[in-house]
Scaffold this active site. Sequence first.
Site, mmCIF file in Angstrom:
data_model
loop_
_atom_site.group_PDB
_atom_site.id
_atom_site.type_symbol
_atom_site.label_atom_id
_atom_site.label_comp_id
_atom_site.label_asym_id
_atom_site.label_seq_id
_atom_site.Cartn_x
_atom_site.Cartn_y
_atom_site.Cartn_z
ATOM 1 N N ASN A 8 40.655 50.237 34.662
ATOM 2 C CA ASN A 8 40.693 50.032 36.035
ATOM 3 C C ASN A 8 42.612 50.782 36.489
ATOM 4 O O ASN A 8 43.160 49.245 36.454
ATOM 5 C CB ASN A 8 40.351 48.135 36.607
ATOM 6 C CG ASN A 8 40.584 48.631 38.096
ATOM 7 O OD1 ASN A 8 40.653 49.850 38.950
ATOM 8 N ND2 ASN A 8 40.179 47.868 38.860
ATOM 9 N N LYS A 10 43.396 51.051 39.495
ATOM 10 C CA LYS A 10 44.048 50.170 40.736
ATOM 11 C C LYS A 10 44.732 51.091 41.421
ATOM 12 O O LYS A 10 44.598 52.607 41.166
ATOM 13 C CB LYS A 10 44.166 48.821 40.979
ATOM 14 C CG LYS A 10 43.383 47.744 39.682
ATOM 15 C CD LYS A 10 43.557 46.172 39.764
ATOM 16 C CE LYS A 10 43.136 45.455 39.072
ATOM 17 N NZ LYS A 10 42.909 43.896 38.906
ATOM 18 N N HIS A 93 33.990 45.455 42.278
ATOM 19 C CA HIS A 93 35.235 44.531 41.995
ATOM 20 C C HIS A 93 35.261 43.745 42.850
ATOM 21 O O HIS A 93 34.806 43.821 43.655
ATOM 22 C CB HIS A 93 36.329 45.773 41.868
ATOM 23 C CG HIS A 93 37.413 45.380 40.607
ATOM 24 N ND1 HIS A 93 38.093 43.927 41.368
ATOM 25 C CD2 HIS A 93 37.710 44.859 39.426
ATOM 26 C CE1 HIS A 93 39.061 43.853 40.247
ATOM 27 N NE2 HIS A 93 38.882 44.259 39.192
ATOM 28 N N GLU A 95 38.357 42.522 43.530
ATOM 29 C CA GLU A 95 39.140 42.686 44.929
ATOM 30 C C GLU A 95 38.632 43.251 45.836
ATOM 31 O O GLU A 95 38.643 43.398 47.009
ATOM 32 C CB GLU A 95 40.608 43.748 44.576
ATOM 33 C CG GLU A 95 40.983 43.347 43.560
ATOM 34 C CD GLU A 95 42.157 43.928 42.352
ATOM 35 O OE1 GLU A 95 41.718 44.448 42.083
ATOM 36 O OE2 GLU A 95 42.412 42.749 41.246
ATOM 37 N N GLU A 163 33.685 40.082 35.475
ATOM 38 C CA GLU A 163 34.827 39.846 35.393
ATOM 39 C C GLU A 163 35.122 38.222 36.493
ATOM 40 O O GLU A 163 35.049 38.164 37.143
ATOM 41 C CB GLU A 163 35.973 41.218 36.687
ATOM 42 C CG GLU A 163 35.298 41.964 35.059
ATOM 43 C CD GLU A 163 36.066 42.958 35.948
ATOM 44 O OE1 GLU A 163 37.577 43.780 35.705
ATOM 45 O OE2 GLU A 163 36.704 43.740 37.129
ATOM 46 N N GLY A 169 44.294 39.603 36.460
ATOM 47 C CA GLY A 169 45.538 40.004 36.927
ATOM 48 C C GLY A 169 46.593 38.615 36.381
ATOM 49 O O GLY A 169 47.410 38.382 36.901
ATOM 50 N N SER A 201 42.385 39.904 31.621
ATOM 51 C CA SER A 201 43.708 39.354 31.736
ATOM 52 C C SER A 201 43.395 39.827 30.276
ATOM 53 O O SER A 201 43.908 39.167 29.018
ATOM 54 C CB SER A 201 43.634 38.092 31.379
ATOM 55 O OG SER A 201 44.567 38.231 32.655
ATOM 56 N N GLY A 223 45.602 45.487 33.572
ATOM 57 C CA GLY A 223 46.782 45.355 33.983
ATOM 58 C C GLY A 223 47.356 46.840 32.420
ATOM 59 O O GLY A 223 48.233 47.746 32.658
HETATM 60 C C1 PEP Z 1 40.172 44.132 36.517
HETATM 61 O O1 PEP Z 1 41.046 44.033 37.422
HETATM 62 O O2 PEP Z 1 39.395 44.734 36.410
HETATM 63 C C2 PEP Z 1 40.642 43.201 35.319
HETATM 64 C C3 PEP Z 1 40.056 43.194 34.226
HETATM 65 O O3 PEP Z 1 42.202 43.307 35.544
HETATM 66 P P1 PEP Z 1 43.333 42.630 34.486
HETATM 67 O O4 PEP Z 1 42.717 42.796 33.388
HETATM 68 O O5 PEP Z 1 45.032 43.032 34.734
HETATM 69 O O6 PEP Z 1 42.953 41.295 34.530
#
Ligand code: PEP
Length: 239
Positions: A8, A10, A93, A95, A163, A169, A201, A223
């Site tokens: 992703n 983003k 998601h 976010e 998630e 993040g 993460s 990330g």
């Molecule tokens: C995400 O936003 O879907 C995600 C898993 O981010 P990160 O790996 O940065 O935690």
Amino acid sequence: MRPLIAGNWKMHGSLRASVALAESVRAGADDLAAELLVCPPFPYIQAVAMSLLGQPVAVGAQDCHPAVQGAHTGDVAAPMLRDCGATHVILGHSERRAGHGETDVVVKAKGAAAIAAGLTPVICVGETLAQREAGQAEAVVRAQVAGSLPDGFAEAGGIVAYEPVWAIGTGKTPTEADIAAIHAALRQAVGPDTRLLYGGSVKPANAAAILALPHVDGALVGGASLIAEDFLAIARAAG
Ligand code: PEP
């Protein structure tokens, strides 16, 4: 089930950087046990899809509108994504649930639109830290699954990503036992054929342990998906 490692991206990058990242991912994509998916920002989907044409890396979007077309300024319809070369779309998601007020009802409508357009929905669920600390994590994700998955989801090959909001993040992850417990509950809810991804993460250092857990069929990576070598290292950890 063949594991899926999804990136992703983003709201990061540029046109040039997105195509370069896609090409770096493609360069390491041969002979992997895992399938790969990258999800660039809307404006870069077509260019990334063109650069990956015929390659073993699928392209997805990060959202779509529930309507096929219409007066929805600034939104993007599922058939438009398909038209640009996307095969998948991330929906719900955290976010978007938090930043755009998306409810389960909205996510479900978007999922139905995605399926109707021939896209594979990747529907995200996950608890907040307060909900986890209150012992509600499993109930929250069960409710989100019940409310967010459209009819025909399993038949369309729909994917669920667990998630935990507090792990996205932040560099924090649930314990392996906690991930396994939620994935077991999700498996019970969605049946044997639906892919269950873990996201939050995931890094090269923790990927192998997470991906080895029962009912974890891959990862949704934020990330670490912006660095081709890290994303590929996670994919290699899938076996
Ligand atoms: C995400 O936003 O879907 C995600 C898993 O981010 P990160 O790996 O940065 O935690």
